[in-house]
Design a protein around this motif. Structure first.
Motif, PDB file in Angstrom:
ATOM      1  N   GLY A  65       0.827  -1.202   0.000  1.00  0.00           N
ATOM      2  CA  GLY A  65       0.000   0.000   0.000  1.00  0.00           C
ATOM      3  C   GLY A  65       0.861   1.252   0.000  1.00  0.00           C
ATOM      4  N   GLY A  66       1.953   1.222   0.759  1.00  0.00           N
ATOM      5  CA  GLY A  66       2.901   2.340   0.743  1.00  0.00           C
ATOM      6  C   GLY A  66       3.532   2.511  -0.625  1.00  0.00           C
ATOM      7  N   LEU A  67       3.815   1.403  -1.281  1.00  0.00           N
ATOM      8  CA  LEU A  67       4.382   1.455  -2.622  1.00  0.00           C
ATOM      9  C   LEU A  67       3.392   2.082  -3.611  1.00  0.00           C
ATOM     10  CD1 LEU A  67       6.724   0.703  -4.509  1.00  0.00           C
ATOM     11  CD2 LEU A  67       5.592  -1.501  -4.830  1.00  0.00           C
ATOM     12  N   VAL A  68       2.126   1.717  -3.493  1.00  0.00           N
ATOM     13  CA  VAL A  68       1.101   2.326  -4.354  1.00  0.00           C
ATOM     14  C   VAL A  68       1.027   3.822  -4.091  1.00  0.00           C
ATOM     15  CG1 VAL A  68      -1.382   2.397  -4.828  1.00  0.00           C
ATOM     16  CG2 VAL A  68      -0.206   0.198  -4.654  1.00  0.00           C
ATOM     17  N   PHE A  69       1.123   4.219  -2.820  1.00  0.00           N
ATOM     18  CA  PHE A  69       1.135   5.645  -2.493  1.00  0.00           C
ATOM     19  C   PHE A  69       2.331   6.344  -3.135  1.00  0.00           C
ATOM     20  CE2 PHE A  69       2.543   9.126   0.290  1.00  0.00           C
ATOM     21  CZ  PHE A  69       1.440   9.945   0.188  1.00  0.00           C
ATOM     22  N   LEU A  70       3.519   5.724  -3.021  1.00  0.00           N
ATOM     23  CA  LEU A  70       4.714   6.310  -3.634  1.00  0.00           C
ATOM     24  C   LEU A  70       4.549   6.445  -5.142  1.00  0.00           C
ATOM     25  CD1 LEU A  70       7.635   4.510  -1.756  1.00  0.00           C
ATOM     26  CD2 LEU A  70       6.854   6.869  -1.469  1.00  0.00           C
ATOM     27  N   LEU A  71       3.992   5.430  -5.771  1.00  0.00           N
ATOM     28  CA  LEU A  71       3.769   5.494  -7.219  1.00  0.00           C
ATOM     29  C   LEU A  71       2.819   6.634  -7.581  1.00  0.00           C
ATOM     30  CD1 LEU A  71       3.478   1.714  -8.114  1.00  0.00           C
ATOM     31  CD2 LEU A  71       5.158   3.309  -9.029  1.00  0.00           C
ATOM     32  N   GLY A  72       1.726   6.738  -6.828  1.00  0.00           N
ATOM     33  CA  GLY A  72       0.759   7.802  -7.105  1.00  0.00           C
ATOM     34  C   GLY A  72       1.345   9.189  -6.899  1.00  0.00           C
ATOM     35  N   VAL A  73       2.040   9.371  -5.783  1.00  0.00           N
ATOM     36  CA  VAL A  73       2.649  10.675  -5.492  1.00  0.00           C
ATOM     37  C   VAL A  73       3.693  11.024  -6.539  1.00  0.00           C
ATOM     38  CG1 VAL A  73       4.211  11.844  -3.877  1.00  0.00           C
ATOM     39  CG2 VAL A  73       2.190  10.716  -3.031  1.00  0.00           C
ATOM     40  N   HIS A  74       4.511  10.054  -6.908  1.00  0.00           N
ATOM     41  CA  HIS A  74       5.576  10.331  -7.867  1.00  0.00           C
ATOM     42  C   HIS A  74       4.998  10.645  -9.253  1.00  0.00           C
ATOM     43  CE1 HIS A  74       9.816  10.454  -8.695  1.00  0.00           C
ATOM     44  NE2 HIS A  74       9.596   9.805  -9.827  1.00  0.00           N
ATOM     45  N   PHE A  75       4.004   9.883  -9.662  1.00  0.00           N
ATOM     46  CA  PHE A  75       3.366  10.128 -10.960  1.00  0.00           C
ATOM     47  C   PHE A  75       2.709  11.503 -11.005  1.00  0.00           C
ATOM     48  CE2 PHE A  75      -0.550   9.915 -13.510  1.00  0.00           C
ATOM     49  CZ  PHE A  75       0.015   9.754 -14.768  1.00  0.00           C
ATOM     50  N   LEU A  76       1.891  11.800 -10.011  1.00  0.00           N
ATOM     51  CA  LEU A  76       1.181  13.080 -10.005  1.00  0.00           C
ATOM     52  C   LEU A  76       2.135  14.254  -9.786  1.00  0.00           C
ATOM     53  CD1 LEU A  76      -1.961  11.922  -8.027  1.00  0.00           C
ATOM     54  CD2 LEU A  76      -1.807  12.405 -10.473  1.00  0.00           C
ATOM     55  N   GLY A  77       3.172  14.054  -8.983  1.00  0.00           N
ATOM     56  CA  GLY A  77       4.181  15.103  -8.810  1.00  0.00           C
ATOM     57  C   GLY A  77       4.935  15.362 -10.101  1.00  0.00           C
ATOM     58  N   GLY A  78       5.201  14.302 -10.850  1.00  0.00           N
ATOM     59  CA  GLY A  78       5.866  14.467 -12.141  1.00  0.00           C
ATOM     60  C   GLY A  78       5.008  15.241 -13.124  1.00  0.00           C
ATOM     61  N   LEU A  79       3.698  14.975 -13.113  1.00  0.00           N
ATOM     62  CA  LEU A  79       2.795  15.748 -13.977  1.00  0.00           C
ATOM     63  C   LEU A  79       2.796  17.224 -13.585  1.00  0.00           C
ATOM     64  CD1 LEU A  79      -0.306  13.410 -14.356  1.00  0.00           C
ATOM     65  CD2 LEU A  79       1.480  13.889 -16.040  1.00  0.00           C
ATOM     66  N   ARG A  80       2.828  17.489 -12.283  1.00  0.00           N
ATOM     67  CA  ARG A  80       2.868  18.886 -11.815  1.00  0.00           C
ATOM     68  C   ARG A  80       4.131  19.571 -12.321  1.00  0.00           C
ATOM     69  NH1 ARG A  80       5.065  22.204  -8.160  1.00  0.00           N
ATOM     70  NH2 ARG A  80       6.471  20.592  -7.407  1.00  0.00           N
ATOM     71  N   VAL A  81       5.260  18.872 -12.246  1.00  0.00           N
ATOM     72  CA  VAL A  81       6.524  19.447 -12.719  1.00  0.00           C
ATOM     73  C   VAL A  81       6.450  19.713 -14.224  1.00  0.00           C
ATOM     74  CG1 VAL A  81       8.972  18.944 -13.081  1.00  0.00           C
ATOM     75  CG2 VAL A  81       7.925  18.482 -10.874  1.00  0.00           C
ATOM     76  N   LEU A  82       5.871  18.780 -14.970  1.00  0.00           N
ATOM     77  CA  LEU A  82       5.728  18.997 -16.422  1.00  0.00           C
ATOM     78  C   LEU A  82       4.895  20.234 -16.723  1.00  0.00           C
ATOM     79  CD1 LEU A  82       5.235  15.379 -17.771  1.00  0.00           C
ATOM     80  CD2 LEU A  82       7.149  16.911 -18.214  1.00  0.00           C
ATOM     81  N   PHE A  83       3.800  20.422 -15.987  1.00  0.00           N
ATOM     82  CA  PHE A  83       2.967  21.604 -16.206  1.00  0.00           C
ATOM     83  C   PHE A  83       3.711  22.883 -15.850  1.00  0.00           C
ATOM     84  CE2 PHE A  83      -0.697  18.753 -16.364  1.00  0.00           C
ATOM     85  CZ  PHE A  83      -1.416  19.338 -17.391  1.00  0.00           C
ATOM     86  N   VAL A  84       4.425  22.862 -14.731  1.00  0.00           N
ATOM     87  CA  VAL A  84       5.154  24.052 -14.291  1.00  0.00           C
ATOM     88  C   VAL A  84       6.223  24.429 -15.312  1.00  0.00           C
ATOM     89  CG1 VAL A  84       6.776  24.925 -12.561  1.00  0.00           C
ATOM     90  CG2 VAL A  84       4.684  23.790 -11.840  1.00  0.00           C
ATOM     91  N   GLU A  85       6.930  23.430 -15.843  1.00  0.00           N
ATOM     92  CA  GLU A  85       8.040  23.712 -16.749  1.00  0.00           C
ATOM     93  C   GLU A  85       7.597  24.050 -18.167  1.00  0.00           C
ATOM     94  OE1 GLU A  85      10.658  20.380 -16.464  1.00  0.00           O
ATOM     95  OE2 GLU A  85      11.473  21.045 -14.549  1.00  0.00           O
ATOM     96  N   ASN A  86       6.432  23.595 -18.583  1.00  0.00           N
ATOM     97  CA  ASN A  86       6.036  23.767 -19.981  1.00  0.00           C
ATOM     98  C   ASN A  86       4.898  24.749 -20.216  1.00  0.00           C
ATOM     99  OD1 ASN A  86       7.888  21.883 -21.222  1.00  0.00           O
ATOM    100  ND2 ASN A  86       6.765  20.312 -20.104  1.00  0.00           N
ATOM    101  N   PHE A  87       4.257  25.205 -19.167  1.00  0.00           N
ATOM    102  CA  PHE A  87       3.149  26.148 -19.322  1.00  0.00           C
ATOM    103  C   PHE A  87       3.331  27.310 -18.359  1.00  0.00           C
ATOM    104  CE2 PHE A  87       1.380  21.948 -20.393  1.00  0.00           C
ATOM    105  CZ  PHE A  87       0.984  22.198 -21.693  1.00  0.00           C
ATOM    106  N   ASP A  88       2.686  28.399 -18.658  1.00  0.00           N
ATOM    107  CA  ASP A  88       2.691  29.542 -17.749  1.00  0.00           C
ATOM    108  C   ASP A  88       1.581  29.312 -16.727  1.00  0.00           C
ATOM    109  OD1 ASP A  88       3.328  31.945 -16.626  1.00  0.00           O
ATOM    110  OD2 ASP A  88       2.041  33.102 -17.967  1.00  0.00           O
ATOM    111  N   TRP A  89       1.886  28.471 -15.787  1.00  0.00           N
ATOM    112  CA  TRP A  89       0.883  27.979 -14.845  1.00  0.00           C
ATOM    113  C   TRP A  89       1.413  28.137 -13.438  1.00  0.00           C
ATOM    114  CZ3 TRP A  89       0.823  23.096 -12.066  1.00  0.00           C
ATOM    115  CH2 TRP A  89      -0.415  22.808 -11.500  1.00  0.00           C
TER     116      TRP A  89
END
Length: 116
Positions: A65-89
């Protein structure tokens, strides 16, 4: 004499970035165990079945369950970084980071309910 406090470390987005980094380290530490399980499958069904019986321990299920949490946090955090770096957001970053953490927690909780 101690250094003055760094105000950016009190920022929720800094915490989100740190959680993203720590989750990446956690996933990298898990990867050798995953490869071990895959290797056991190549050594025969009996070895793999023995390993899979070991994974039925409740503590291991909790760790999954902790591993699933890590996967979710890492995936969604990566999407946030992509938005921050590629859009004026910049406006709703805090809300999205909070929602990402909540979504990852709900995903891990749903996983634990299903496996326990």
């Amino acid at each position: 004499m101690s250094a003055p406090p760094r105000p950016y470390r009190r920022n929720a987005l800094w915490i989100a970035a740190m959680v993203h980094r720590v989750s990446g380290i956690g996933l990298a530490l898990f990867l050798p165990l995953h490869f071990l399980a895959l290797g056991l499958s190549l050594q025969g069904a009996a070895r793999l079945d023995s390993f899979l019986r070991w994974t039925d321990i409740p503590l291991i299920k909790l760790a999954e369950g902790g591993l699933v949490f890590l996967l979710g946090v890492h995936f969604l955090g990566g999407l946030r970084v992509l938005f921050v770096e590629n859009f004026d957001w910049r406006v709703n970053q805090f809300r999205v980071a909070t929602a990402a953490g909540g979504a990852a927690a709900m995903l891990a909780f749903a996983f634990l309910i299903r496996v326990l």
